[in-house]
Design an enzyme around this catalytic site. Structure first.
Site, PDB file in Angstrom:
ATOM      1  N   GLY A 127       0.817  -1.212   0.000  1.00 43.85           N
ATOM      2  CA  GLY A 127       0.000   0.000   0.000  1.00 43.85           C
ATOM      3  C   GLY A 127       0.849   1.259   0.000  1.00 43.85           C
ATOM      4  CB  ILE A 142      -8.317  -5.167   3.342  1.00 40.76           C
ATOM      5  CG1 ILE A 142      -7.920  -4.440   4.638  1.00 40.76           C
ATOM      6  CG2 ILE A 142      -7.791  -6.584   3.297  1.00 40.76           C
ATOM      7  CD1 ILE A 142      -8.598  -4.990   5.883  1.00 40.76           C
ATOM      8  CG  ASP A 143      -6.920  -0.172   4.560  1.00 43.12           C
ATOM      9  OD1 ASP A 143      -7.607  -0.999   5.182  1.00 43.12           O
ATOM     10  OD2 ASP A 143      -5.819   0.247   4.981  1.00 43.12           O
ATOM     11  N   GLY A 195     -27.432  -3.804   4.364  1.00 37.73           N
ATOM     12  CA  GLY A 195     -28.657  -3.091   4.728  1.00 37.73           C
ATOM     13  C   GLY A 195     -28.537  -2.325   6.039  1.00 37.73           C
ATOM     14  CB  ALA A 196     -25.701  -0.613   7.715  1.00 36.00           C
ATOM     15  CE  LYS A 234     -35.223  -0.405   9.778  1.00 38.36           C
ATOM     16  NZ  LYS A 234     -34.746   0.515   8.773  1.00 38.36           N
ATOM     17  CG  HIS A 294      -6.027  -8.190  12.581  1.00 36.89           C
ATOM     18  ND1 HIS A 294      -6.189  -7.389  13.689  1.00 36.89           N
ATOM     19  CD2 HIS A 294      -4.985  -7.668  11.885  1.00 36.89           C
ATOM     20  CE1 HIS A 294      -5.273  -6.439  13.677  1.00 36.89           C
ATOM     21  NE2 HIS A 294      -4.533  -6.582  12.600  1.00 36.89           N
ATOM     22  CD  GLN A 310     -12.939  -5.896   8.984  1.00 38.95           C
ATOM     23  OE1 GLN A 310     -13.514  -5.011   8.381  1.00 38.95           O
ATOM     24  NE2 GLN A 310     -12.407  -5.695  10.178  1.00 38.95           N
TER      25      GLN A 310
HETATM   26  O1  F6P Z   1      -4.004  -1.366   6.049  1.00 37.00           O
HETATM   27  C1  F6P Z   1      -4.668  -2.543   6.389  1.00 37.00           C
HETATM   28  C2  F6P Z   1      -5.106  -2.513   7.826  1.00 37.00           C
HETATM   29  O2  F6P Z   1      -5.771  -3.727   8.123  1.00 37.00           O
HETATM   30  C3  F6P Z   1      -5.980  -1.322   8.230  1.00 37.00           C
HETATM   31  O3  F6P Z   1      -7.308  -1.479   7.830  1.00 37.00           O
HETATM   32  C4  F6P Z   1      -5.764  -1.292   9.711  1.00 37.00           C
HETATM   33  O4  F6P Z   1      -5.958   0.022  10.203  1.00 37.00           O
HETATM   34  C5  F6P Z   1      -4.334  -1.714   9.866  1.00 37.00           C
HETATM   35  O5  F6P Z   1      -3.973  -2.406   8.674  1.00 37.00           O
HETATM   36  C6  F6P Z   1      -4.046  -2.603  11.040  1.00 37.00           C
HETATM   37  O6  F6P Z   1      -2.676  -2.861  11.048  1.00 37.00           O
HETATM   38  P1  F6P Z   1      -1.978  -3.932  11.995  1.00 37.00           P
HETATM   39  O7  F6P Z   1      -2.321  -5.302  11.479  1.00 37.00           O
HETATM   40  O8  F6P Z   1      -0.532  -3.633  11.855  1.00 37.00           O
HETATM   41  O9  F6P Z   1      -2.527  -3.728  13.356  1.00 37.00           O
END
Ligand code: F6P
Length: 323
Positions: A102, A127-128, A186-187, A214, A253, A255
């Site tokens: 990145g 992922i950002d 659907g947030a 709701k 994480h 994600q």
């Molecule tokens: O840049 C990817 C990312 O997952 C960000 O979304 C998050 O802020 C950061 O890295 C977390 O980093 P680390 O895994 O070093 O805590």
């Protein structure tokens, strides 16, 4: 150019392996010798460099994480670190680099090029989805789908118990994961760093929802939101609607892991190949990205400094659909 090397750097992202595979095989296809560098710039400084061939990247296209490992290197930010890195590259006879990472990764590559003239072509691996010069970054689609799966599951239990959930997603300073997973899931609200969060509006919205029977709501919060973490926001909101049952989930994480989606594998494959082809074409200090389904090369200066705005339609749609 006869010898190149590839590394992954910064936070890992699903699809990095598919990208490494494409780099190695495209290099071999073009008669280049290709080396892998472990743990990003740290491996370059330590000389953790090894030869790769077509077989080294067998059976990895579907794997999350990165077989080359990753790191955020403090030492590469120093002139001494970069000198050691250059000495190692020189000893191995490596003339070009493919950097998968990145913003931080490309900032380092640009500095390195200005000092030592080693050309680098980058692939956007994060992922950002916060990089200018590509519609999507490698790993973003998988991360959104992971977040979406979690939101769907939380929605089930939120609904059973008439609860309000604040769900925090990653993204650093970007609201892309939040807006896409929030829209897909659907947030009722999505809070992102790109727009100023108005807590009064969040509170009114929740009260309104309750009045309309709701009984459960999902609010997706990007980790970089200007009002703080999902927990901070939930604590403050709770003071104004004490009779609501508010819970907080931080996805964290999960994600970053998992098998990449088809979209991420194909994106990674196209961009990995484009990196090698870019180097062969004499490109230096550019990121290969995909815009409108075409490969484009953007100077690192631009990817580092220019902002990729959230599409305003996405924010508008969350509002429209929450009636
Ligand atoms: O840049 C990817 C990312 O997952 C960000 O979304 C998050 O802020 C950061 O890295 C977390 O980093 P680390 O895994 O070093 O805590």
């Amino acid at each position: 150019m006869k010898r190149i090397a590839v590394f992954t750097s910064g936070g890992d992202s699903p699809g990095m392996n598919a990208c490494v595979r494409a780099v190695v095989r495209t290099a071999v296809y073009n008669g280049l010798e290709v080396f892998g560098i472990r743990r990003g710039y740290n491996g370059l400084i330590k000389g953790d460099i090894f030869p790769m061939d077509s077989q080294s990247v067998s059976n990895i296209v579907q794997k999350g994480g990165t077989i080359l490992k990753s790191a955020r290197s403090k030492e590469f930010m120093t002139p001494e670190g970069r000198q050691k890195a250059y000495d190692n590259l020189h000893n191995f006879g490596i003339e070009g680099l493919v950097a998968i990472g990145g913003n931080g990764t490309f900032t380092g590559a640009l500095k390195f090029f200005n000092e030592f003239g080693i050309p680098t072509v980058g692939a956007p691996g994060t992922i950002d989805n916060d990089l200018y010069g590509t519609d999507y970054t490698i790993g973003f689609d998988t991360a959104v789908n992971t977040a979406l799966d979690a939101i769907d599951k939380i929605r089930d239990t939120a609904d059973s118990h008439d609860r309000v959930f604040f769900i925090e997603v990653m993204g650093r300073d970007s609201g892309y994961i939040a807006i896409q997973s929030g829209l897909g899931g659907g947030a009722e609200k999505v809070l992102v760093p790109e727009t100023q969060t108005n807590l009064e509006d969040v509170i009114e919205n929740l009260k309104d929802n309750m009045q309309r029977s709701k009984t459960s709501s999902i609010i997706v919060v990007a980790e970089g939101d200007d009002e703080g973490s999902a927990q901070d926001i939930a604590n403050r909101v709770k003071q104004y609607i004490p009779n609501s049952d508010i819970r907080v989930t931080t996805l964290g994480h999960i994600q970053r892991g998992g098998s990449p989606t088809a979209y991420d594998r194909i994106l990674a494959t196209r961009l990995g190949a484009a990196c090698v082809e870019g180097l062969l074409d004499g490109k230096k200090c550019v990121m290969a990205g995909l815009m409108n389904n075409e490969v484009v090369y953007t100077p690192f200066e631009d990817t580092i400094t220019l902002k990729k705005p959230l599409h305003p339609d996405l924010l508008r749609l969350v509002e429209i659909l929450n009636i």
